[in-house]
Design an enzyme around this catalytic site. Structure first.
Site, short mmCIF file in Angstrom:
data_model
loop_
_atom_site.label_atom_id
_atom_site.label_comp_id
_atom_site.label_asym_id
_atom_site.label_seq_id
_atom_site.Cartn_x
_atom_site.Cartn_y
_atom_site.Cartn_z
CB SER A 87 -14.77 7.24 19.56
OG SER A 87 -15.84 8.14 19.55
CG HIS A 94 -18.90 4.05 19.70
ND1 HIS A 94 -18.57 4.57 20.94
CD2 HIS A 94 -18.30 4.86 18.80
CE1 HIS A 94 -17.81 5.64 20.78
NE2 HIS A 94 -17.63 5.84 19.48
CG ASP A 145 -18.63 2.99 24.00
OD1 ASP A 145 -18.27 2.05 23.29
OD2 ASP A 145 -19.09 4.06 23.55
#
Length: 727
Positions: A662, A94, A230
Site C-alpha cells: 500500500s 489509508h 487513496d
C-alpha cells in the site's frame, strides 16, 4: 544437508534466471541484474538494473520509503515515495489514516474535511512513525547457518540462528548510524541482510477528505472498478546534518538522495508497469493441508467474529459523529482482513487450489521415491505434514479465538492485558516501577482518546458469547466458563457489571490508580473483573494453547523448509521467488483490465465520471464533496486530463502485490511515477496463496488524479513547485 539445500537453491535460481516472466513474483532488487533485467527489458523497461538498485550512487530505490513504527521499524506497514528533494512523500490515505485520525477533533475533523498545510510551519508532527530507506542488501546465508547441521534439533536450530543473526546485525550497526535486519527467505533456506537509514520525524502535510481519500469506504474495498483517491502526503525531517533525529523544531526537511519524476503522460493498456515496496507476508508454497485448515477452519470462524464486531461498531458510528471519529481507523483495520479472507476463500475455490496442491504433492511423493538419495531427504514429509495439520487444527482455532475474541474482542481486555507486567513487580523492582507506570499512563491516554464504553460493552458481550459457543470447554479459559455459569449464559449482564466496576473502562479511575500505584496494590489489580478476564485468557493461552501450537508449528516449519528445497530441486524449469517478508521487493507487469466472470469484463482504468455516477449524499462513503462536483461539471481538469478529456482516477495492472505494498510507487518504463498502488481486485486476492495472471490485479491511483486534487480541489498547488513533473 543444510549446505546441500543451499547449493541446490542457488543452482535452481541460476537455472531459472533467464526464464522469469512478468506479472507473478516479488523480486529481490540486488539480484535483478542476474535474474530479471533481460525479461523486464523485453517487457518494455527502458532502464538498467543499476538504475533500480546501486550501492555506489543514487538510484530509484533511494526514493522508496518503508513506513514503520518506533520499536518495530522493520515491520513496514506501508510504503511511500519521495516526490521532491525536500523530503516530500506521498503514500496512501489509508496508510496515513491513523495519523489523520489522531489529529482530528469535532472542531477540526480532518477525516471528514481533509487537511492541508499551506506552509511547512503548519505541518503536523506524528509521534512514533518511522521512515526507512534501504541502503544495501547482502546474502548472509552461510553466516546465519553457521553451527547448524542436519542433526540439529529445531529448537536448537532456532536458537543458533537467532544468535548468529544478532551478531551479524550488531556487527553491521557497529560504528554506523544505520540499522540492520536479517530475515529468512525461501522458508529459511536462505537469509539476506538489509541495512537501513531510519528517520523518526515524519510530519503530515496534507490529506483529502475521506469522501475522496476513502471514497466507497469498506463497500468498495478490495473491489474493481475503483474510484478512491487513496493518498496522503507527509514530509520527512532530519537534523541540520541531514541525519535521522527525533522530532525537534530545529529539524529541517530531508535533502533526498533521489526522488521520483512525476509523469503526466498517462497509461495505456499493455504498458509496462513496475512497483517498488515492502510487501508484508505471502505463503505461495504451502501444502494442501495448510490451505484446508486456513479456508475450512480458521478463516470462516474469524470472518464470523469480525462480522459481528463490524456490525456493532458500524451501528454506533452511524449514530454518533464522535464515535465515527474514534472508531473509523479501528473499523477499517477490522474490515480489511475480514473482506480479504472472504475473497481468498472464493478465489482459491475458483482455482481449485487445494486439488492443484494435492496433485503437486502426489508428484513430489513419486519423485522423492525415485532413488535412495532423494528418499533419504524427502520421502514421507508430505504424509507427515498431513498428520501434523490435522493435529494442529483445533489448537489453531483456539488460538484464533484467544486473539480475535479474547484480546481483540473488547478493547478494555486488550488494555488490561498490558498491565500484566505491572502486577508482577515486587518491592525488589522499585527501580522499574516508575518507568512501567509512565509507559502505561501514555498508553492509557492514547486509549481513552478513541474509546467509547457503550460500544465496548456490546463488543465484550458478543465476542465472549461466540468464544464460549464455538469451542469445547477444554479450549476455553476458566474465567469464561465461570462467567457463563455465574451469569447463566447472559454475557450482556456480565459485560454491564464488569465494565461498571473495572478501572479499565473509566479514564479517571485508571489515572487515579496509576498515580498512586505501589507494588502492594497488585492484589487490588488482580481483583479487577476485566484484568481477571485478561489474565485468565493469557494464562490459558500460554499454558494450554501456545505450547502445543508451537511444538507442532516448529515441526511443520522444518518440514516446509525441506519441502521448499525439494520443490526447487524437483521443478528445475519452474520460476521461484521468495515469499514476501516485509523486505524491499520489485514487482513488474503491465496495465490490464480483466474478465471477472461470465459476461463481466472490466476496463483497465476509471474516471471522475464514475465518482459522480456513484454520488449519493445519503450514504457517507459516497457523498461527493460539492467542490469536486463543481470541478467535474465545469470540466475544470487543467493539465491532468487524459487525451480523451477525461479525469482519470485509478487503473489496474498485473503486478503481484500484497499488504505492505500500500502506497508503493507505480512506475512506467522510464522509471517515472504514474501512480500509487493501494489495493487488489476482489476476484484475485488469493494471490497471497496462489497467483493467477488471468485475474489477479493490483489497483493503483493515477498520479494525475493526485495532482488534480492537490492543485484544483485543495488549493495546495504550491506543493507542485517542489516536484519534477514531466509531460
Amino acid at each position: 544437508m543444510i549446505k546441500k539445500i543451499s547449493l541446490l537453491l542457488f543452482a535452481a535460481v541460476m537455472i531459472l534466471g533467464n526464464q522469469v516472466k512478468a506479472d507473478e513474483g516479488m523480486w529481490i532488487p540486488m539480484l535483478l541484474k542476474k535474474y530479471n533485467i533481460e525479461d523486464m527489458q523485453k517487457a518494455g523497461f527502458k532502464l538498467t538494473a543499476e538504475d533500480i538498485y546501486d550501492v555506489n550512487q543514487a538510484c530509484l530505490k533511494d526514493a522508496v520509503v518503508g513506513l514503520g513504527r518506533e520499536g518495530r521499524p522493520f515491520r513496514h506497514f506501508c510504503t511511500g515515495e519521495l516526490i521532491s528533494d525536500q523530503g516530500l512523500m506521498v503514500t496512501n490515505h489509508h496508510c496515513g489514516y491513523g495519523a489523520i485520525q489522531n489529529h482530528s477533533t469535532l472542531e477540526n475533523d480532518y477525516l471528514k474535511d481533509g487537511f492541508w498545510a499551506m506552509n511547512k510551519g503548519e505541518e503536523l508532527v506524528n509521534e512514533g512513525i518511522t521512515a526507512s530507506f534501504l541502503i544495501r542488501m547482502a546474502d548472509v546465508t552461510a553466516e546465519v547457518l553457521k553451527g547448524v547441521n542436519d542433526d540439529t534439533k529445531e529448537e536448537d536450530r532456532s536458537k543458533i540462528i537467532g544468535e548468529n543473526i544478532k551478531k551479524i546485525e550488531a556487527e553491521t550497526e557497529k560504528n554506523s548510524e544505520y540499522r540492520a535486519s536479517v530475515k529468512a527467505y525461501f522458508a529459511g533456506n536462505q537469509y539476506f541482510l538489509s541495512v537501513y537509514e531510519i528517520f523518526k520525524d515524519v510530519r503530515l502535510v496534507g490529506a483529502p477528505p475521506s469522501a475522496i481519500g476513502k471514497f466507497g469506504g469498506d463497500t468498495d474495498n478490495w473491489m474493481w472498478p475503483r474510484h478512491t483517491g487513496d493518498f496522503s502526503m507527509f514530509r520527512i525531517y532530519a537534523n541540520k546534518d541531514n541525519k535521522p533525529a527525533s522530532y525537534s523544531k530545529d529539524n529541517v526537511p530531508l535533502q533526498a538522495k533521489s526522488s521520483f519524476k512525476i509523469s503526466l503522460k498517462g497509461i495505456n493498456e499493455g504498458d509496462f508497469t513496475m512497483v517498488f515496496g515492502y510487501p508484508g507476508t505471502t505463503t505461495e508454497y504451502l501444502t494442501s493441508y495448510a490451505l484446508e485448515m486456513m479456508t475450512q477452519v480458521d478463516n470462516p470462524h474469524k470472518i464470523k467474529l469480525r462480522t459481528k464486531k463490524l456490525d456493532l461498531m458500524r451501528a454506533d458510528m452511524d449514530a454518533s459523529p464522535m464515535v465515527r471519529i474514534q472508531y473509523s481507523a479501528k473499523y477499517a483495520g477490522v474490515a480489511n482482513s475480514w473482506k480479504r479472507w472472504q475473497g481468498e476463500i472464493k478465489g482459491l475455490k475458483r482455482l481449485d487450489a487445494i486439488t492443484k496442491k494435492k496433485d503437486l504433492e502426489e508428484n513430489f511423493v513419486t519423485w522423492a521415491n525415485t532413488n535412495e538419495e532423494l528418499k533419504k531427504k524427502y520421502a514421507g514429509i508430505v504424509d507427515e505434514m498431513g498428520s501434523l495439520y490435522k493435529e494442529l487444527a483445533p489448537l489453531s482455532l483456539a488460538r484464533d479465538y484467544a486473539l480475535e475474541a479474547g484480546f481483540r474482542g473488547s478493547e478494555t481486555v486488550g488494555l488490561a492485558a498490558k498491565f500484566k507486567g505491572l502486577s508482577r513487580l515486587t518491592k525488589k523492582d522499585a527501580d522499574k516501577l516508575k518507568d512501567a507506570v509512565e509507559a502505561l499512563k501514555k498508553q492509557s491516554d492514547k486509549f481513552f482518546k478513541n474509546y467509547n464504553m457503550p460500544t465496548d460493552k456490546k463488543l465484550l458481550a458478543a465476542t465472549l458469547k461466540m468464544y464460549s459457543d464455538n469451542l469445547e470447554d477444554k479450549y476455553l479459559p476458566k474465567e469464561i466458563i465461570n462467567i457463563r455459569t455465574k451469569y447463566k449464559g447472559n454475557f450482556d449482564a456480565y459485560a454491564e457489571k464488569a465494565l461498571s466496576k473495572s478501572i479499565f473502562a473509566d479514564e479517571a479511575k485508571l489515572n487515579s490508580f496509576l498515580a498512586s500505584y505501589k507494588t502492594s496494590m497488585a492484589k487490588k489489580l488482580t481483583k479487577d473483573p476485566i484484568f481477571a478476564l485478561a489474565s485468565s485468557i493469557s494464562f490459558h493461552y500460554e499454558s494450554e494453547i501456545a505450547p502445543g501450537y508451537g511444538k507442532i508449528s516448529r515441526k511443520t516449519t522444518k518440514l516446509q523448509r525441506t519441502y521448499m528445497a525439494g520443490l526447487m530441486e524437483m521443478q528445475k524449469d519452474k520460476t521461484f521467488y521468495p515469499d514476501a517478508n516485509s523486505t524491499f521487493r520489485v514487482h513488474y507487469g503491465k496495465v490490464a483490465g480483466y474478465k471477472a466472470r461470465n459476461a463481466v469484463t472490466y476496463d483497465h482504468y476509471t474516471t471522475l465520471e464514475g465518482i459522480i455516477e456513484k454520488d449519493n449524499p445519503e450514504i457517507f462513503d459516497y457523498d461527493v464533496p460539492q467542490k469536486l462536483r463543481d470541478l467535474y461539471h465545469a470540466n475544470d481538469f487543467g493539465q491532468y486530463a487524459n487525451d480523451k478529456g477525461e479525469m482519470p482516477v485509478c487503473f489496474a495492472a498485473t503486478n503481484h502485490t500484497t499488504g505492505g505494498n500500500s502506497g508503493s510507487p507505480v512506475l512506467n518504463a522510464n522509471g517515472e511515477l504514474i501512480g500509487l498502488n493501494f489495493d487488489r481486485a476482489w476476484e484475485g486476492v488469493m494471490s497471497d496463496l496462489m497467483y493467477d495472471a488471468e485475474i489477479c490485479r493490483n489497483v493503483s491511483l493515477d498520479i494525475r488524479y493526485v495532482l488534480f486534487i492537490v492543485d484544483k480541489f485543495a488549493g495546495a498547488g504550491y506543493l507542485l513547485d517542489e516536484m519534477n513533473i514531466v509531460k
